[in-house]
Design a protein around this motif. Structure first.
Motif, short mmCIF file in Angstrom:
data_model
loop_
_atom_site.label_atom_id
_atom_site.label_comp_id
_atom_site.label_asym_id
_atom_site.label_seq_id
_atom_site.Cartn_x
_atom_site.Cartn_y
_atom_site.Cartn_z
N THR A 1 0.86 -1.20 -0.17
CA THR A 1 -0.07 0.01 0.07
C THR A 1 1.03 1.17 0.08
O THR A 1 1.82 1.42 0.77
N ARG A 2 0.68 2.15 -0.82
CA ARG A 2 1.24 3.52 -0.88
C ARG A 2 0.56 4.62 -0.96
O ARG A 2 -0.91 4.56 -1.57
N ARG A 3 0.72 5.85 -0.49
CA ARG A 3 0.18 6.97 -0.56
C ARG A 3 0.81 7.91 -1.63
O ARG A 3 1.88 8.14 -1.63
N GLN B 1 -1.41 8.88 13.22
CA GLN B 1 -0.37 9.54 13.71
C GLN B 1 -0.24 11.20 13.40
O GLN B 1 0.18 11.96 13.96
N GLY C 1 -2.83 9.32 8.31
CA GLY C 1 -2.33 7.80 8.10
C GLY C 1 -3.08 6.71 8.54
O GLY C 1 -4.43 6.81 9.14
N ALA D 1 -2.99 2.84 10.56
CA ALA D 1 -2.42 2.07 11.64
C ALA D 1 -2.58 0.69 11.29
O ALA D 1 -2.79 0.16 10.52
N HIS E 1 -5.50 -1.34 9.54
CA HIS E 1 -5.34 -1.41 8.04
C HIS E 1 -4.15 -2.47 7.63
O HIS E 1 -4.29 -3.05 6.55
N LYS E 2 -3.14 -2.25 8.32
CA LYS E 2 -2.01 -3.26 8.15
C LYS E 2 -2.60 -4.74 8.17
O LYS E 2 -2.16 -5.39 7.35
N ASP F 1 7.76 -4.17 8.53
CA ASP F 1 7.43 -2.91 7.96
C ASP F 1 5.95 -2.34 8.41
O ASP F 1 5.20 -1.90 7.84
N TYR G 1 2.87 -0.37 10.06
CA TYR G 1 2.63 1.00 9.96
C TYR G 1 2.65 1.48 11.25
O TYR G 1 2.71 0.89 12.34
N TRP G 2 2.79 2.86 11.42
CA TRP G 2 2.75 3.39 12.75
C TRP G 2 1.35 3.28 13.35
O TRP G 2 0.43 3.20 12.92
N ASN G 3 1.51 3.02 14.59
CA ASN G 3 0.73 2.51 15.45
C ASN G 3 0.41 3.40 16.90
O ASN G 3 1.90 3.70 17.29
#
Length: 377
Positions: free
Chosen positions: A138-140, A182, A234, A236, A239-240, A325, A327-329
């Protein structure tokens, strides 16, 4: 004193009843003269109606959109777009179709429009998730942001109740994670709360009276808000987890969100009290996670990953992939803790709000039990 950065939206939104009739004018306003219509195999007849409405501006239809945006499907779609001389794409459908449109746009630079038929909300985000070789990344990317989204409430009236429920909970997941993201900001927090209020108000009515236009409008409104939130902040842990389960095991996207959400909320709860309070405001109960779990149960949504085709043997693999890898959480992501919450989600058990150390101990027990042959619930 608060400090934050807020990202504004560039997507034009047209919302109402019968608004699909405005698609030709919206395409023309963007200078689009050769519109490629995208859909899934199940929406071919609806795409034909739109092709007729577009008339000479319709370049063709590509009806092969698939869940999790497989790269091989995108490659065929790009080849078809070039063959018919498309200068734009119109995604008709849910997240799978919108995802295909984004993937095409990334590779060709073509502008996008969408006519959503579910509550996925991805049409409002610059997020692209693609699957290749059993792995979803997944990319933004700002270049995949849609130019125009036309919401026609009438198109959701025929959405089956079971699909409506899980699609709506998928939208709720976008709102929930926006509350503790985040880069969460005051505007996103307000919109996410409003989205939760609208969806929790609308979905029980939709489940009982799927032809209730007002409830459908409320649900679509909530989905739009939730998608917009996801587009500005973002993602967290939730979704990951869902991206890993979808990419590695081919689990259905919305149903997976419905099962996983209460468990991740239980895990993140101690680290995000303000978010938990806002969720509980929309779903009163003993705690936010239990409120979400009970809400999904009352609507008849799935509550167990095993019922979606997830093998129990895949829980450990999924936990490791989630931790890679990550995601921020709001709370550190521990593989043992993730394995513990996935084990409960696999079995369909209720969420448990515990400290990170407690969940890690549970995960260690599960790993030990697996290697020694001890059965666990």
């Amino acid at each position: 004193m608060k400090s934050f950065v807020h990202r504004g939206q560039i997507t034009k939104v047209v919302f109402g009843s019968g608004t699909r009739s405005r698609v030709p004018a919206e395409a023309d306003a963007l200078g689009c003269r050769r519109v490629l219509i995208l859909c899934t195999p199940g929406h071919v007849s609806r795409a034909a109606e739109m092709s007729e409405l577009l008339g000479g501006a319709a370049a063709g239809t590509f009806p092969e959109a698939a869940a999790h945006t497989p790269v091989e499907v995108t490659e065929r779609a790009v080849a078809y777009a070039r063959a018919v001389g498309a200068d734009s794409v119109l995604a008709m459908g849910g997240g799978s179709t919108v995802g295909l449109g984004k993937a095409i746009a990334l590779r060709t630079g073509l502008p996008q429009l969408a006519l959503p038929t579910t509550y996925a909300g991805s049409e409002m985000t610059p997020i692209l998730g693609e699957t290749e070789g059993g792995r979803k990344t997944t990319r933004r990317l700002p270049e995949v942001q849609l130019r125009t989204v036309v919401y026609d409430v009438d198109l959701t009236l025929s959405l089956p109740t079971t699909v409506s429920v899980v699609s709506g909970i998928n939208a709720m997941a976008h709102a929930v994670e926006s509350l503790y993201a985040q880069d969460q900001d005051p505007v996103a927090f307000l919109m996410a709360g409003e989205a939760l209020d609208a969806l929790t108000r609308a979905l029980p009515v939709v489940a009982q009276r799927p032809d209730d236009a007002e409830a459908r409008a409320d649900a679509l409104y909530g989905a739009w808000l939730a998608g917009t939130c996801l587009g500005t902040v973002g993602m967290a842990l939730h979704h990951k987890v869902c991206h890993v389960l979808g990419g590695a095991f081919g689990l259905p996207h919305a149903e997976t969100h419905a099962v996983v959400l209460p468990h991740v909320v239980a895990y993140n709860g101690p680290a995000a009290p303000e978010a938990m309070a806002r969720i509980a405001q929309a779903l009163p109960g003993t705690d936010a996670a239990t409120g979400l779990f009970d809400f999904a149960g009352r609507l008849g949504a799935p509550t167990a990953l095993r019922d979606l085709g997830m093998p129990e043997s895949g829980v450990a693999q999924a936990a490791e992939l989630v931790a890679q890898d990550a995601y921020w959480n709001p709370r550190p992501v521990d593989p043992g803790a993730v394995r513990a919450l996935l084990t409960r989600a696999w079995a369909g058990e209720g969420p448990v709000t515990s400290s990170g150390s407690e969940l890690s101990r549970v995960g260690s027990f599960i790993e030990h039990s697996t290697t020694t042959g001890v059965h666990h619930a």
